[in-house]
Design an enzyme around this catalytic site. Structure first.
Site, PDB file in Angstrom:
ATOM      1  N   LYS A   1      -4.216 -11.116  -7.030  1.00  0.00           N
ATOM      2  CA  LYS A   1      -5.228 -11.465  -6.575  1.00  0.00           C
ATOM      3  C   LYS A   1      -6.430 -10.480  -7.099  1.00  0.00           C
ATOM      4  O   LYS A   1      -6.214  -9.590  -7.581  1.00  0.00           O
ATOM      5  CB  LYS A   1      -5.095 -11.193  -4.740  1.00  0.00           C
ATOM      6  CG  LYS A   1      -6.092 -10.495  -4.126  1.00  0.00           C
ATOM      7  CD  LYS A   1      -5.754  -9.967  -2.745  1.00  0.00           C
ATOM      8  CE  LYS A   1      -5.936  -8.486  -2.463  1.00  0.00           C
ATOM      9  NZ  LYS A   1      -6.463  -8.138  -1.245  1.00  0.00           N
TER      10      LYS A   1
ATOM     11  N   LYS B   1     -10.650  -5.051  -5.313  1.00  0.00           N
ATOM     12  CA  LYS B   1     -11.731  -4.277  -5.389  1.00  0.00           C
ATOM     13  C   LYS B   1     -11.065  -2.935  -6.037  1.00  0.00           C
ATOM     14  O   LYS B   1     -11.669  -2.245  -6.901  1.00  0.00           O
ATOM     15  CB  LYS B   1     -11.843  -3.429  -3.996  1.00  0.00           C
ATOM     16  CG  LYS B   1     -12.797  -4.358  -2.803  1.00  0.00           C
ATOM     17  CD  LYS B   1     -12.655  -3.511  -1.507  1.00  0.00           C
ATOM     18  CE  LYS B   1     -13.208  -4.549  -0.613  1.00  0.00           C
ATOM     19  NZ  LYS B   1     -12.890  -4.302   0.671  1.00  0.00           N
TER      20      LYS B   1
ATOM     21  N   LYS C   1       0.823  -1.121  -0.019  1.00  0.00           N
ATOM     22  CA  LYS C   1       0.123  -0.061   0.085  1.00  0.00           C
ATOM     23  C   LYS C   1       1.012   1.164  -0.017  1.00  0.00           C
ATOM     24  O   LYS C   1       0.571   2.380  -0.490  1.00  0.00           O
ATOM     25  CB  LYS C   1      -1.047   0.114   1.227  1.00  0.00           C
ATOM     26  CG  LYS C   1      -2.223  -0.936   1.039  1.00  0.00           C
ATOM     27  CD  LYS C   1      -3.399  -0.724   1.982  1.00  0.00           C
ATOM     28  CE  LYS C   1      -4.392  -1.468   1.758  1.00  0.00           C
ATOM     29  NZ  LYS C   1      -5.466  -1.534   2.906  1.00  0.00           N
TER      30      LYS C   1
HETATM   31  P1  TYM Z   1     -10.656  -6.336   3.012  1.00  0.00           P
HETATM   32  O1  TYM Z   1     -11.811  -5.287   2.954  1.00  0.00           O
HETATM   33  O2  TYM Z   1      -9.666  -5.922   2.176  1.00  0.00           O
HETATM   34  O3  TYM Z   1     -11.182  -7.823   2.661  1.00  0.00           O
HETATM   35  C1  TYM Z   1     -12.164  -8.405   3.261  1.00  0.00           C
HETATM   36  C2  TYM Z   1     -12.077 -10.052   3.097  1.00  0.00           C
HETATM   37  O4  TYM Z   1     -11.948 -10.492   1.848  1.00  0.00           O
HETATM   38  C3  TYM Z   1     -10.632 -11.487   1.706  1.00  0.00           C
HETATM   39  N1  TYM Z   1     -10.468 -11.188   0.229  1.00  0.00           N
HETATM   40  C4  TYM Z   1     -10.231 -12.172  -0.655  1.00  0.00           C
HETATM   41  N2  TYM Z   1     -10.444 -13.579  -0.565  1.00  0.00           N
HETATM   42  C5  TYM Z   1     -10.229 -14.658  -1.469  1.00  0.00           C
HETATM   43  N3  TYM Z   1      -9.762 -13.865  -2.820  1.00  0.00           N
HETATM   44  C6  TYM Z   1      -9.708 -12.589  -2.937  1.00  0.00           C
HETATM   45  N4  TYM Z   1      -9.377 -11.972  -4.276  1.00  0.00           N
HETATM   46  C7  TYM Z   1      -9.915 -11.783  -1.886  1.00  0.00           C
HETATM   47  N5  TYM Z   1      -9.713 -10.359  -1.777  1.00  0.00           N
HETATM   48  C8  TYM Z   1     -10.088 -10.109  -0.324  1.00  0.00           C
HETATM   49  C9  TYM Z   1      -9.770 -10.798   2.530  1.00  0.00           C
HETATM   50  O5  TYM Z   1      -8.839 -11.766   2.917  1.00  0.00           O
HETATM   51  C10 TYM Z   1     -10.694 -10.420   3.715  1.00  0.00           C
HETATM   52  O6  TYM Z   1     -10.801 -11.566   4.419  1.00  0.00           O
HETATM   53  N6  TYM Z   1      -7.998  -6.231   6.958  1.00  0.00           N
HETATM   54  C11 TYM Z   1      -9.293  -6.778   6.508  1.00  0.00           C
HETATM   55  C12 TYM Z   1     -10.562  -6.242   7.171  1.00  0.00           C
HETATM   56  C13 TYM Z   1     -10.433  -6.331   8.896  1.00  0.00           C
HETATM   57  C14 TYM Z   1     -10.384  -7.728   9.296  1.00  0.00           C
HETATM   58  C15 TYM Z   1     -10.385  -7.335  10.747  1.00  0.00           C
HETATM   59  C16 TYM Z   1     -10.626  -9.122   9.007  1.00  0.00           C
HETATM   60  C17 TYM Z   1     -10.418  -5.321   9.621  1.00  0.00           C
HETATM   61  N7  TYM Z   1     -10.335  -5.934  10.911  1.00  0.00           N
HETATM   62  C18 TYM Z   1     -10.124  -8.095  11.736  1.00  0.00           C
HETATM   63  C19 TYM Z   1     -10.335  -9.737  10.048  1.00  0.00           C
HETATM   64  C20 TYM Z   1     -10.404  -9.427  11.611  1.00  0.00           C
HETATM   65  C21 TYM Z   1      -9.358  -6.794   5.074  1.00  0.00           C
HETATM   66  O7  TYM Z   1      -8.510  -7.003   4.222  1.00  0.00           O
HETATM   67  O8  TYM Z   1     -10.325  -6.304   4.353  1.00  0.00           O
END
Ligand code: TYM
Length: 331
Positions: free
Chosen positions: A195, A198, A113
């Site tokens: 990957k 978004k 990032k």
């Molecule tokens: P975020 O919003 O980036 O992603 C949300 C979840 O989606 C999963 N993910 C995927 N899984 C499979 N293939 C993909 N291409 C893919 N892209 C995203 C991410 O692994 C995630 O599970 N930091 C976290 C948000 C968060 C969180 C937490 C998660 C904040 N506090 C506490 C668990 C526990 C995140 O990346 O969000």
């Protein structure tokens, strides 16, 4: 299984992709009846990269409606907005004091990032995994269902829990990541080595949960595949393997079953079937999300009740942490 706690969250940034759906949210639905579940909308995390305030507010509500539309049941779990529970930021502060700058700066996502937002490498960006550790540890979480990209962050949460417990005495549960086998990393449809994200600049790379049927069919039709026109998963064929994983996740079949179904069939026919399967599964979720979004009173009541339930659990842990570190709490 009885009595175990599950925690996870998604950031209300960009449009959610089918990666977020099969890698995370869909698995939560299966867990909610057997575990004590907390599912949050991580708006504190979202502002570590620049957000338009009106858009952040809109996406927060939309994400809440999406959780509900996907089948998250607010009677069975705490569904809430992270910033509604101040304990997250408070515990993050305490955890900062047991986190080394070196370990935070080595996190892969921080490095990625920082490269992507070179004009805005703020303290929050580096602190992101510490806040995430606070989210998880506040609820004495046993299991954290996430995609593979979040594994390193869950490992940091484990390290911080152990370090704090060592220094101050038994306080936190040490959490485990829960990562799906074939859905842990759904890849970009245009570059299977990346990957699905978004924020990909190529609009054909990601299938969004908000995409209509035509867009979904078009994106799968254009998906990058490999040369031999044979629908089989293998490490030499990452494009087809990714499409097979997506198909299996949405059709609810095993890899072997999918390979049998498409035995002798060409890529064109296969890609159309993947698109149709995904579109068929998403249509009712999209309709339900629209229906829920129209009922703003229900949404805000649900989120308020979720925040109250989360606050109660979080308050117990935070009180214990404050006592352990030596904060004066009155006589
Ligand atoms: P975020 O919003 O980036 O992603 C949300 C979840 O989606 C999963 N993910 C995927 N899984 C499979 N293939 C993909 N291409 C893919 N892209 C995203 C991410 O692994 C995630 O599970 N930091 C976290 C948000 C968060 C969180 C937490 C998660 C904040 N506090 C506490 C668990 C526990 C995140 O990346 O969000």
């Amino acid at each position: 299984m009885e009595g175990k706690t599950v925690y996870s969250a998604v950031q209300p940034t960009g449009s959610l992709t089918i990666g977020n759906y099969v890698g995370a949210i869909r698995n939560w639905v299966e867990l909610q009846s057997g575990y004590n579940c907390f599912f949050a909308i991580a708006d504190l995390h979202a502002i570590t990269v620049r957000q338009d305030p009106a858009e952040l507010r809109r996406r927060t509500v939309e994400l809440a409606a999406l959780y509900l539309a996907c089948g998250i049941d607010p009677a069975q779990c705490a569904l809430y907005v992270q910033s509604h529970v101040p304990a997250h930021a408070e515990l993050a502060w305490v955890l900062n004091t047991v986190t080394y700058v070196g370990e935070a700066s080595r996190m892969t996502q921080f490095k990625d990032k920082s490269a992507k937002h070179a004009d805005n490498i703020n303290m929050g960006l580096m602190d992101y995994p510490v806040l995430m550790a606070a989210d998880i540890l506040l609820y004495r979480t046993d299991l954290v269902p996430v995609g593979a990209d979040q594994k390193q962050h869950v490992e940091l949460a484990r390290d911080l829990a152990l370090r704090f417990n060592n220094r101050y005495g038994e306080t936190f549960t040490v959490p485990e990541p829960l990562i799906g086998r074939n859905t842990a990393k759904i890849s970009s449809l245009q570059d299977p080595s990346k990957k699905m994200s978004k924020s990909d600049e190529n609009p054909n790379a990601s299938v969004f949960l908000s995409d209509d049927r035509d867009a979904i069919l078009r994106k799968f039709k254009r998906a990058v595949t490999d040369s031999d026109n044979c629908v089989r998963a293998s490490s030499e064929k990452p494009g087809i393997t990714n499409l097979l994983n997506i198909y299996c996740a949405f059709a609810g079949v095993t890899l072997e079953e999918a390979e049998r179904t498409f035995d002798g069939k060409g890529y064109g026919e296969f890609k159309l079937a993947v698109g149709e399967t995904v579109a068929d599964r998403l249509a009712p979720v999209q309709a339900e999300q629209r229906r829920i979004l129209a009922d703003k009173a229900y949404l805000s009541e649900t989120l308020a009740a979720g925040a109250e339930r989360a606050s109660r659990a979080a308050g117990r842990t935070l009180g214990k942490v404050f006592r352990k570190v030596g904060f004066y709490r009155g006589e």
